[in-house]
Scaffold this motif. Structure first.
Motif, mmCIF file in Angstrom:
data_model
loop_
_atom_site.group_PDB
_atom_site.id
_atom_site.type_symbol
_atom_site.label_atom_id
_atom_site.label_comp_id
_atom_site.label_asym_id
_atom_site.label_seq_id
_atom_site.Cartn_x
_atom_site.Cartn_y
_atom_site.Cartn_z
ATOM 1 N N ARG A 184 -0.099 -4.019 -9.588
ATOM 2 C CA ARG A 184 1.213 -4.409 -10.110
ATOM 3 C C ARG A 184 1.760 -5.641 -9.371
ATOM 4 O O ARG A 184 2.326 -6.554 -9.989
ATOM 5 C CB ARG A 184 2.166 -3.219 -9.928
ATOM 6 N N GLU A 198 10.898 -5.445 -6.166
ATOM 7 C CA GLU A 198 11.187 -4.262 -6.985
ATOM 8 C C GLU A 198 12.366 -4.501 -7.925
ATOM 9 O O GLU A 198 12.280 -4.206 -9.118
ATOM 10 C CB GLU A 198 11.477 -3.076 -6.065
ATOM 11 N N LYS A 257 0.844 -1.197 0.000
ATOM 12 C CA LYS A 257 0.000 0.000 0.000
ATOM 13 C C LYS A 257 0.886 1.256 0.000
ATOM 14 O O LYS A 257 0.654 2.192 -0.786
ATOM 15 C CB LYS A 257 -0.913 -0.012 1.231
ATOM 16 N N ALA A 258 1.902 1.242 0.836
ATOM 17 C CA ALA A 258 2.794 2.401 0.940
ATOM 18 C C ALA A 258 3.534 2.658 -0.376
ATOM 19 O O ALA A 258 3.875 3.795 -0.703
ATOM 20 C CB ALA A 258 3.797 2.184 2.074
ATOM 21 N N ARG A 259 3.768 1.593 -1.124
ATOM 22 C CA ARG A 259 4.513 1.709 -2.378
ATOM 23 C C ARG A 259 3.593 1.882 -3.597
ATOM 24 O O ARG A 259 4.090 1.871 -4.732
ATOM 25 C CB ARG A 259 5.395 0.461 -2.549
ATOM 26 N N ASN A 260 2.283 1.958 -3.343
ATOM 27 C CA ASN A 260 1.316 2.089 -4.456
ATOM 28 C C ASN A 260 1.432 0.976 -5.475
ATOM 29 O O ASN A 260 1.424 1.222 -6.692
ATOM 30 C CB ASN A 260 1.506 3.436 -5.179
ATOM 31 N N TRP A 261 1.534 -0.263 -4.978
ATOM 32 C CA TRP A 261 1.735 -1.396 -5.874
ATOM 33 C C TRP A 261 0.427 -2.054 -6.303
ATOM 34 O O TRP A 261 0.456 -3.125 -6.919
ATOM 35 C CB TRP A 261 2.662 -2.420 -5.215
ATOM 36 N N LYS A 262 -0.708 -1.471 -5.970
ATOM 37 C CA LYS A 262 -1.991 -2.105 -6.331
ATOM 38 C C LYS A 262 -2.062 -2.316 -7.845
ATOM 39 O O LYS A 262 -1.800 -1.397 -8.617
ATOM 40 C CB LYS A 262 -3.174 -1.247 -5.862
#
Lengths: 106, 106
Positions: B48, B92, B41-46
């Motif tokens: 991906r 990543e 969530k913190a990395r905005n990976w939704k």
């Protein structure tokens, strides 16, 4: 080489009835997982393939949702025969079962 | 291309206390899954990457057990820092975090 030749995850997530997306649990996810387990046992695939329960795979509206790795193919099997087709053609023979693939999920 | 760039499954299976293998639930599996969710969530990976709960991954004695697909790398992260290392270096950057790999599971 990876631990399992192929690893099958079936969503068994259960949502509240008020949720418009529905859920894989009410769409047959628990049965589908059970059919994979039964097929794997009948085929003596222990240690070679694995069938796992999974939480929500974020494809609720297409459920029951299954993803097969390492290929990352997404299926929606509706019957024991569908599960057998995935076992025969994909897991054993390495061919994608196109007519059971969830369109657009890659 | 597969739907998710990387898909992380964390075992949260709970066994009876009398079972000598123990289980990932008592070894911190629920926390580990929560840490992955929070990092994603913190990395905005939704869309991906995806962090999923899983049933028993058949590696109870090494738990908490995590498997990352499509590579099929098996990890046992013990802390939030371990989870961050897997996010930074594997998810990543595509590098296996060797010191967190479960030996012998490939």
């Amino acid at each position: 080489m990876s631990r399992f030749e192929r690893h099958v995850f079936t969503c068994i997530n259960e949502r509240d009835e008020s949720d418009a997306r529905g859920c894989c649990a009410t769409r047959g996810g628990v049965d589908v997982h059970g059919w994979f387990k039964a097929e794997f046992k009948a085929r003596n695939w222990k240690g070679r393939m694995r069938a796992n329960k999974a939480g929500c795979l974020d494809a609720c509206e297409f459920g029951p949702t299954v993803v097969v790795y390492p290929e990352g193919v997404w299926y929606s099997p509706r019957s024991r025969e569908d599960v057998q087709a995935i076992c025969d053609r994909h897991l054993e023979a390495g061919e994608v079962v196109e007519d059971l693939v969830i369109p657009g999920l890659g």
